[in-house]
Design a protein around this motif. Structure first.
Motif, mmCIF file in Angstrom:
data_model
loop_
_atom_site.group_PDB
_atom_site.id
_atom_site.type_symbol
_atom_site.label_atom_id
_atom_site.label_comp_id
_atom_site.label_asym_id
_atom_site.label_seq_id
_atom_site.Cartn_x
_atom_site.Cartn_y
_atom_site.Cartn_z
ATOM 1 N N TYR A 41 -1.412 -5.690 20.093
ATOM 2 C CA TYR A 41 -0.611 -4.614 19.501
ATOM 3 C C TYR A 41 -0.872 -3.262 20.181
ATOM 4 C CZ TYR A 41 1.452 -7.431 15.837
ATOM 5 O OH TYR A 41 2.214 -8.361 15.167
ATOM 6 N N PHE A 56 2.328 -0.484 11.726
ATOM 7 C CA PHE A 56 3.557 -1.118 12.183
ATOM 8 C C PHE A 56 4.427 -1.518 10.997
ATOM 9 C CE2 PHE A 56 0.354 -1.473 15.357
ATOM 10 C CZ PHE A 56 1.013 -1.345 16.577
ATOM 11 N N ILE A 57 5.704 -1.134 11.052
ATOM 12 C CA ILE A 57 6.660 -1.558 10.019
ATOM 13 C C ILE A 57 7.397 -2.776 10.562
ATOM 14 C CG2 ILE A 57 8.720 -0.950 8.699
ATOM 15 C CD1 ILE A 57 7.845 1.987 8.896
ATOM 16 N N ILE A 58 7.237 -3.907 9.871
ATOM 17 C CA ILE A 58 7.838 -5.164 10.328
ATOM 18 C C ILE A 58 8.867 -5.621 9.292
ATOM 19 C CG2 ILE A 58 7.349 -7.556 10.986
ATOM 20 C CD1 ILE A 58 4.447 -6.582 11.637
ATOM 21 N N ASP A 59 10.090 -5.866 9.728
ATOM 22 C CA ASP A 59 11.175 -6.194 8.782
ATOM 23 C C ASP A 59 11.163 -7.676 8.406
ATOM 24 O OD1 ASP A 59 12.535 -7.700 10.658
ATOM 25 O OD2 ASP A 59 14.110 -6.218 11.023
ATOM 26 N N PRO A 60 12.037 -8.099 7.465
ATOM 27 C CA PRO A 60 12.010 -9.503 7.006
ATOM 28 C C PRO A 60 12.299 -10.534 8.103
ATOM 29 C CG PRO A 60 13.137 -8.138 5.399
ATOM 30 C CD PRO A 60 12.913 -7.273 6.601
ATOM 31 N N GLY A 62 10.818 -10.312 10.987
ATOM 32 C CA GLY A 62 9.635 -10.273 11.853
ATOM 33 C C GLY A 62 9.783 -9.317 13.019
ATOM 34 N N VAL A 63 10.744 -8.397 12.919
ATOM 35 C CA VAL A 63 11.004 -7.450 14.005
ATOM 36 C C VAL A 63 10.300 -6.118 13.707
ATOM 37 C CG1 VAL A 63 12.804 -6.067 15.134
ATOM 38 C CG2 VAL A 63 13.201 -8.497 14.646
ATOM 39 N N VAL A 64 9.623 -5.570 14.732
ATOM 40 C CA VAL A 64 8.970 -4.266 14.577
ATOM 41 C C VAL A 64 10.041 -3.177 14.557
ATOM 42 C CG1 VAL A 64 7.379 -2.600 15.610
ATOM 43 C CG2 VAL A 64 6.900 -5.049 15.783
ATOM 44 N N ALA B 45 7.516 -8.923 16.271
ATOM 45 C CA ALA B 45 6.087 -8.628 16.180
ATOM 46 C C ALA B 45 5.313 -9.873 16.600
ATOM 47 C CB ALA B 45 5.727 -8.246 14.745
ATOM 48 N N LEU B 63 0.851 -14.008 9.977
ATOM 49 C CA LEU B 63 1.918 -13.008 9.872
ATOM 50 C C LEU B 63 3.266 -13.674 9.591
ATOM 51 C CD1 LEU B 63 2.828 -10.029 10.075
ATOM 52 C CD2 LEU B 63 3.208 -10.421 12.517
ATOM 53 N N TYR B 66 5.004 -14.298 6.258
ATOM 54 C CA TYR B 66 5.604 -13.192 5.514
ATOM 55 C C TYR B 66 7.050 -12.924 5.938
ATOM 56 C CZ TYR B 66 1.055 -12.161 3.528
ATOM 57 O OH TYR B 66 -0.127 -12.252 2.826
ATOM 58 N N LEU B 67 7.621 -13.817 6.737
ATOM 59 C CA LEU B 67 9.038 -13.675 7.084
ATOM 60 C C LEU B 67 9.843 -13.648 5.785
ATOM 61 C CD1 LEU B 67 9.411 -16.053 10.173
ATOM 62 C CD2 LEU B 67 9.680 -13.562 10.138
ATOM 63 N N GLY B 68 10.829 -12.769 5.702
ATOM 64 C CA GLY B 68 11.602 -12.614 4.460
ATOM 65 C C GLY B 68 11.107 -11.439 3.636
ATOM 66 N N LYS B 69 9.964 -10.864 4.044
ATOM 67 C CA LYS B 69 9.422 -9.698 3.350
ATOM 68 C C LYS B 69 9.194 -8.553 4.332
ATOM 69 C CE LYS B 69 7.018 -12.101 -0.352
ATOM 70 N NZ LYS B 69 5.790 -12.279 -1.093
ATOM 71 N N TRP B 70 9.164 -7.350 3.812
ATOM 72 C CA TRP B 70 8.768 -6.203 4.632
ATOM 73 C C TRP B 70 7.248 -6.179 4.710
ATOM 74 C CZ3 TRP B 70 12.044 -2.861 7.188
ATOM 75 C CH2 TRP B 70 13.408 -3.016 6.905
ATOM 76 N N VAL B 71 6.720 -5.947 5.897
ATOM 77 C CA VAL B 71 5.268 -5.949 6.104
ATOM 78 C C VAL B 71 4.826 -4.613 6.706
ATOM 79 C CG1 VAL B 71 3.371 -6.988 7.418
ATOM 80 C CG2 VAL B 71 5.136 -8.456 6.436
ATOM 81 N N LEU B 72 3.763 -4.044 6.144
ATOM 82 C CA LEU B 72 3.092 -2.909 6.782
ATOM 83 C C LEU B 72 1.780 -3.428 7.339
ATOM 84 C CD1 LEU B 72 3.619 0.089 4.340
ATOM 85 C CD2 LEU B 72 4.482 -0.147 6.660
ATOM 86 N N LEU B 73 1.655 -3.439 8.656
ATOM 87 C CA LEU B 73 0.431 -3.892 9.304
ATOM 88 C C LEU B 73 -0.343 -2.662 9.760
ATOM 89 C CD1 LEU B 73 -1.383 -6.100 10.597
ATOM 90 C CD2 LEU B 73 0.134 -6.035 12.584
#
Lengths: 133, 83
Positions: A41, A56-60, A62-64, B45, B63, B66-73
């Protein structure tokens, strides 16, 4: 996520964080021994052997959608992170029909990009809207 | 004798003492270059698994679960680092 072991995470949560947050940290505290994930990263500092304050904000899908990286002594602005997530969620819900101009936050005006908006943003958005009231 | 170190947000680290072997240093720099990859917004990501601690239990997180959800890493320099 940090290079600390999950054992240290447990002790930090119990000894300190539970005194700041009722019930302690609710989300997973991840361990990245050797900074393997941090390297991928781009936040692992080889010389210091630790990770910078990367977010990092990752959408549903899996895209940054966005990221921010700070050196260790400056803390983050959680409100700004939430604002960005809310903006990305709005864009996603409208399938890109709406965009959030500078200074946007929930309740403020969005823009609808299209041929009729070309050269007309000045009618829809003024510089004072870039700032909080 | 031990030298006192002030506690700051950036953790002090040590390393081998003595003359550096030039060849090794060069090799290391090359490896670092290869490993450095830039994250691009709008791109996937990189997936990973990692052990962790959550609410009284040790867990393993992937990681892509968690597809289908918003993630803050969020990364940070280390536990107990003040800010």
């Amino acid at each position: 996520m940090s290079i600390d072991s999950m054992f240290v995470h447990k002790m930090w949560n119990e000894d300190e964080l539970e005194k700041m947050v009722d019930g302690g940290v609710p989300f997973p505290m991840l361990s990245d021994a050797g900074g393997k994930v941090g390297k991928v990263y781009g936040v692992f500092d080889e010389n210091a052997g630790v990770e910078a304050r990367g977010r990092f904000i990752i959408d549903p899908d899996g895209v940054v959608q966005g990221y921010e990286v700070l050196t260790p002594p400056v803390g983050r602005n959680v409100n700004e992170t939430f604002r960005q997530v809310q903006a990305f969620q709005l864009v996603r819900e409208t399938k890109g029909a709406e965009a959030t101009p500078s200074g946007w936050k929930p309740g403020k005006k969005t823009l609808k990009p299209g041929i009729n908006l070309v050269g007309k943003v000045w009618k829809e958005w003024t510089t004072d809207m870039a700032f909080d009231e | 004798m031990a030298e006192k170190v002030a506690a700051g947000c950036a953790r002090p680290t040590g390393g081998p003492v003595g003359e550096e072997v030039h060849e090794e240093t060069e090799q290391k720099q090359n490896t670092v270059k290869e490993e450095r990859s830039m994250i691009m917004v709008g791109q996937k990501a990189p997936d990973f698994t990692a052990p962790g601690y959550q609410k009284g239990e040790f867990v393993n997180i992937k990681l892509s679960d968690y597809l289908g959800k918003w993630v803050l890493l969020c990364f940070y320099p280390g536990d107990f680092t003040f800010v």
